[in-house]
Design a protein around this motif. Structure first.
Motif, PDB file in Angstrom:
ATOM      1  N   ALA A 114     -66.990  -8.652  -0.377  1.00 36.91           N
ATOM      2  CA  ALA A 114     -66.886  -7.366   0.311  1.00 36.91           C
ATOM      3  C   ALA A 114     -65.502  -6.755   0.111  1.00 36.91           C
ATOM      4  CB  ALA A 114     -67.178  -7.540   1.797  1.00 36.91           C
ATOM      5  N   LEU A 115     -64.448  -7.570   0.267  1.00 35.97           N
ATOM      6  CA  LEU A 115     -63.086  -7.079   0.067  1.00 35.97           C
ATOM      7  C   LEU A 115     -62.872  -6.616  -1.366  1.00 35.97           C
ATOM      8  CD1 LEU A 115     -61.060  -9.692   2.133  1.00 35.97           C
ATOM      9  CD2 LEU A 115     -61.011  -7.208   2.472  1.00 35.97           C
ATOM     10  N   ASP A 116     -63.417  -7.364  -2.313  1.00 31.56           N
ATOM     11  CA  ASP A 116     -63.290  -6.984  -3.720  1.00 31.56           C
ATOM     12  C   ASP A 116     -63.968  -5.641  -3.975  1.00 31.56           C
ATOM     13  OD1 ASP A 116     -62.598  -7.804  -6.566  1.00 31.56           O
ATOM     14  OD2 ASP A 116     -64.756  -7.487  -6.729  1.00 31.56           O
ATOM     15  N   ALA A 117     -65.167  -5.448  -3.409  1.00 32.34           N
ATOM     16  CA  ALA A 117     -65.883  -4.185  -3.586  1.00 32.34           C
ATOM     17  C   ALA A 117     -65.111  -3.026  -2.957  1.00 32.34           C
ATOM     18  CB  ALA A 117     -67.281  -4.284  -2.983  1.00 32.34           C
ATOM     19  N   VAL A 118     -64.546  -3.241  -1.777  1.00 29.70           N
ATOM     20  CA  VAL A 118     -63.758  -2.209  -1.109  1.00 29.70           C
ATOM     21  C   VAL A 118     -62.587  -1.781  -1.989  1.00 29.70           C
ATOM     22  CG1 VAL A 118     -62.152  -1.804   0.802  1.00 29.70           C
ATOM     23  CG2 VAL A 118     -64.410  -2.765   1.255  1.00 29.70           C
ATOM     24  N   ARG A 119     -61.861  -2.742  -2.521  1.00 32.73           N
ATOM     25  CA  ARG A 119     -60.680  -2.425  -3.333  1.00 32.73           C
ATOM     26  C   ARG A 119     -61.059  -1.729  -4.635  1.00 32.73           C
ATOM     27  NH1 ARG A 119     -58.806  -8.495  -1.918  1.00 32.73           N
ATOM     28  NH2 ARG A 119     -57.727  -8.069   0.054  1.00 32.73           N
ATOM     29  N   ARG A 120     -62.098  -2.223  -5.285  1.00 31.44           N
ATOM     30  CA  ARG A 120     -62.516  -1.608  -6.548  1.00 31.44           C
ATOM     31  C   ARG A 120     -62.965  -0.165  -6.336  1.00 31.44           C
ATOM     32  NH1 ARG A 120     -64.267  -5.096 -10.894  1.00 31.44           N
ATOM     33  NH2 ARG A 120     -63.649  -7.262 -10.504  1.00 31.44           N
ATOM     34  N   LEU A 121     -63.709   0.078  -5.261  1.00 23.82           N
ATOM     35  CA  LEU A 121     -64.222   1.417  -5.026  1.00 23.82           C
ATOM     36  C   LEU A 121     -63.130   2.357  -4.515  1.00 23.82           C
ATOM     37  CD1 LEU A 121     -66.737   3.034  -5.372  1.00 23.82           C
ATOM     38  CD2 LEU A 121     -67.552   2.260  -3.147  1.00 23.82           C
ATOM     39  N   ARG A 122     -62.176   1.840  -3.772  1.00 21.67           N
ATOM     40  CA  ARG A 122     -61.030   2.668  -3.371  1.00 21.67           C
ATOM     41  C   ARG A 122     -60.292   3.193  -4.602  1.00 21.67           C
ATOM     42  NH1 ARG A 122     -60.205   2.802   2.054  1.00 21.67           N
ATOM     43  NH2 ARG A 122     -60.148   0.848   3.243  1.00 21.67           N
ATOM     44  N   ASP A 123     -60.125   2.323  -5.601  1.00 24.34           N
ATOM     45  CA  ASP A 123     -59.437   2.726  -6.820  1.00 24.34           C
ATOM     46  C   ASP A 123     -60.265   3.729  -7.624  1.00 24.34           C
ATOM     47  OD1 ASP A 123     -57.313   1.069  -6.215  1.00 24.34           O
ATOM     48  OD2 ASP A 123     -58.018  -0.587  -7.481  1.00 24.34           O
ATOM     49  N   ALA A 124     -61.585   3.491  -7.693  1.00 23.12           N
ATOM     50  CA  ALA A 124     -62.457   4.344  -8.509  1.00 23.12           C
ATOM     51  C   ALA A 124     -62.758   5.681  -7.852  1.00 23.12           C
ATOM     52  CB  ALA A 124     -63.759   3.608  -8.810  1.00 23.12           C
ATOM     53  N   ALA A 125     -62.804   5.711  -6.519  1.00 24.55           N
ATOM     54  CA  ALA A 125     -63.163   6.933  -5.791  1.00 24.55           C
ATOM     55  C   ALA A 125     -62.248   7.090  -4.590  1.00 24.55           C
ATOM     56  CB  ALA A 125     -64.625   6.891  -5.357  1.00 24.55           C
ATOM     57  N   PRO A 126     -61.018   7.559  -4.797  1.00 24.68           N
ATOM     58  CA  PRO A 126     -60.102   7.766  -3.676  1.00 24.68           C
ATOM     59  C   PRO A 126     -60.741   8.661  -2.610  1.00 24.68           C
ATOM     60  CG  PRO A 126     -58.950   8.003  -5.760  1.00 24.68           C
ATOM     61  CD  PRO A 126     -60.412   7.907  -6.090  1.00 24.68           C
ATOM     62  N   GLY A 127     -60.481   8.334  -1.360  1.00 23.80           N
ATOM     63  CA  GLY A 127     -61.087   9.082  -0.263  1.00 23.80           C
ATOM     64  C   GLY A 127     -62.298   8.407   0.333  1.00 23.80           C
ATOM     65  N   THR A 128     -62.773   7.296  -0.284  1.00 22.82           N
ATOM     66  CA  THR A 128     -63.907   6.551   0.260  1.00 22.82           C
ATOM     67  C   THR A 128     -63.507   5.875   1.573  1.00 22.82           C
ATOM     68  OG1 THR A 128     -64.757   6.106  -1.961  1.00 22.82           O
ATOM     69  CG2 THR A 128     -65.565   4.704  -0.189  1.00 22.82           C
ATOM     70  N   VAL A 129     -64.388   5.946   2.564  1.00 22.32           N
ATOM     71  CA  VAL A 129     -64.158   5.284   3.844  1.00 22.32           C
ATOM     72  C   VAL A 129     -65.319   4.337   4.122  1.00 22.32           C
ATOM     73  CG1 VAL A 129     -62.673   7.062   4.826  1.00 22.32           C
ATOM     74  CG2 VAL A 129     -65.154   7.259   5.080  1.00 22.32           C
ATOM     75  N   TYR A 130     -65.070   3.320   4.969  1.00 25.22           N
ATOM     76  CA  TYR A 130     -65.999   2.201   5.072  1.00 25.22           C
ATOM     77  C   TYR A 130     -66.424   1.879   6.500  1.00 25.22           C
ATOM     78  CZ  TYR A 130     -64.515   1.284   0.288  1.00 25.22           C
ATOM     79  OH  TYR A 130     -64.253   1.404  -1.053  1.00 25.22           O
ATOM     80  N   ALA A 131     -67.615   1.264   6.578  1.00 19.98           N
ATOM     81  CA  ALA A 131     -68.102   0.621   7.794  1.00 19.98           C
ATOM     82  C   ALA A 131     -68.571  -0.774   7.417  1.00 19.98           C
ATOM     83  CB  ALA A 131     -69.243   1.411   8.423  1.00 19.98           C
ATOM     84  N   VAL A 132     -68.509  -1.684   8.376  1.00 19.64           N
ATOM     85  CA  VAL A 132     -68.931  -3.071   8.146  1.00 19.64           C
ATOM     86  C   VAL A 132     -70.079  -3.398   9.088  1.00 19.64           C
ATOM     87  CG1 VAL A 132     -68.232  -5.493   8.168  1.00 19.64           C
ATOM     88  CG2 VAL A 132     -66.596  -3.730   7.438  1.00 19.64           C
ATOM     89  N   GLU A 133     -71.206  -3.748   8.505  1.00 20.36           N
ATOM     90  CA  GLU A 133     -72.421  -4.072   9.251  1.00 20.36           C
ATOM     91  C   GLU A 133     -72.586  -5.577   9.292  1.00 20.36           C
ATOM     92  OE1 GLU A 133     -75.170  -3.126  11.551  1.00 20.36           O
ATOM     93  OE2 GLU A 133     -75.149  -1.420  10.171  1.00 20.36           O
ATOM     94  N   GLN A 134     -72.603  -6.151  10.499  1.00 22.08           N
ATOM     95  CA  GLN A 134     -72.825  -7.579  10.673  1.00 22.08           C
ATOM     96  C   GLN A 134     -74.140  -7.792  11.418  1.00 22.08           C
ATOM     97  OE1 GLN A 134     -68.273  -7.787  11.724  1.00 22.08           O
ATOM     98  NE2 GLN A 134     -69.005  -9.891  11.470  1.00 22.08           N
TER      99      GLN A 134
END
Length: 293
Positions: A114-134
């Motif tokens: 999950a952390l890896d996906a967050v970082r990769r997508l932040r770099d690829a699409a600046p301005g992306t914001v996240y929620a975490v579903e448990q």
């Protein structure tokens, strides 16, 4: 959703493949498929679901919704009472009072993925914001929009939510949600799949640029296949319904599948048949036909 995201067909008749053996299991998406746009289940659909179960055909609700949003169909489960939630991340027993559904199977998204996906997508699409579903907790970044009028438990950066000192560390992560305020939904999906690669499964079911990121190999199709294998049901004996990109794998896997009249073009291309829109009881119409085979 853009005007060309869905193919409208108020007058289209169902494109039902030639009769074959009666299915053993019906798998249906909820929003935009079984549910009408007002999130209700029509009387005709209620009757069709009951008739299928009475005829010995199991019905599985297969949705991107979390378990806590399943009360809308809890009164319409029969027999096994199971539903696949979170795009395959969980199998949930819907028996019991609202809010007390039990998790039968969990296919979690590892926090490092999950952390890896967050970082990769932040770099690829600046301005992306996240929620975490448990399984029970729902936490977001402060900038994440209130898309469903749901109040998050905790507001922190995704890296903190998923880190070693994050909240609800005893609960599995089912998926992360990634929202971009400006990108085209399909373009965002394509970019994210390229950026994240095989580290996670990326799909979407929302009309906005909202992506759903699950563990590698976790999808509606793969979890449905596990549930069918436990019952000795082959994919040829399954009929599936859907309307959005998160349904494509399931529709491709099932022996017979139907795109709704309001479906995304990718869904129309993936399905073996076509029915009318969700507001016109497209699922019920096909079930009624199937039960006469």
């Amino acid at each position: 959703m853009r005007n060309n995201d869905r193919v409208t067909s108020a007058t289209r008749q169902p494109d039902i493949p030639a009769a074959t053996a009666r299915p053993r299991l019906i798998a249906t998406d909820l929003d935009g498929t079984l549910l009408r746009d007002d999130k209700s289940v029509s009387p005709r659909t209620v009757a069709a679901l009951a008739a299928a179960e009475e005829a010995g055909v199991e019905v599985f609700f297969v949705t991107g919704r979390p378990a806590r949003w399943m009360d809308v169909v809890s009164d319409h489960v029969h027999g096994h009472g199971l539903a696949i939630c979170g795009n395959g991340a969980a199998v949930v027993d819907l028996h019991g009072a609202p809010g007390s559904h039990q998790f039968v199977k969990v296919r979690e998204l590892a926090r490092e993925n999950a952390l890896d996906a967050v970082r990769r997508l932040r770099d690829a699409a600046p301005g992306t914001v996240y929620a975490v579903e448990q399984t029970y907790a729902f936490n977001t970044e402060p900038e994440y929009p209130r898309l469903h009028m749901e109040v998050p438990d905790v507001l922190r950066r995704a890296e903190e939510l998923l880190g070693p000192d994050g909240p609800a560390m005893d609960e599995p992560v089912l998926k992360i949600l990634a929202f971009h305020p400006e990108m085209d939904p399909d373009a965002f999906l394509t970019l994210a799949r390229l950026a994240v690669g095989e580290h996670a499964n990326v799909t979407r079911s929302s009309p906005s640029a909202l992506l759903e990121i699950s563990g590698p190999g976790v999808s509606k199709a793969s979890t449905l296949a596990l549930c069918c294998a436990e019952r000795g049901i082959s994919h040829e004996e399954v009929v599936a319904f859907g309307d959005m990109p998160n349904d494509v794998e399931m529709l491709t896997w099932a022996g017979r599948s139907y795109a709704m009249g309001n479906a995304h073009p990718d869904v129309v291309a993936a399905a073996s048949g076509r029915t009318v829109a969700n507001n016109d009881d497209g699922v019920a119409i096909v079930i009624e036909k199937l039960l006469t085979e």
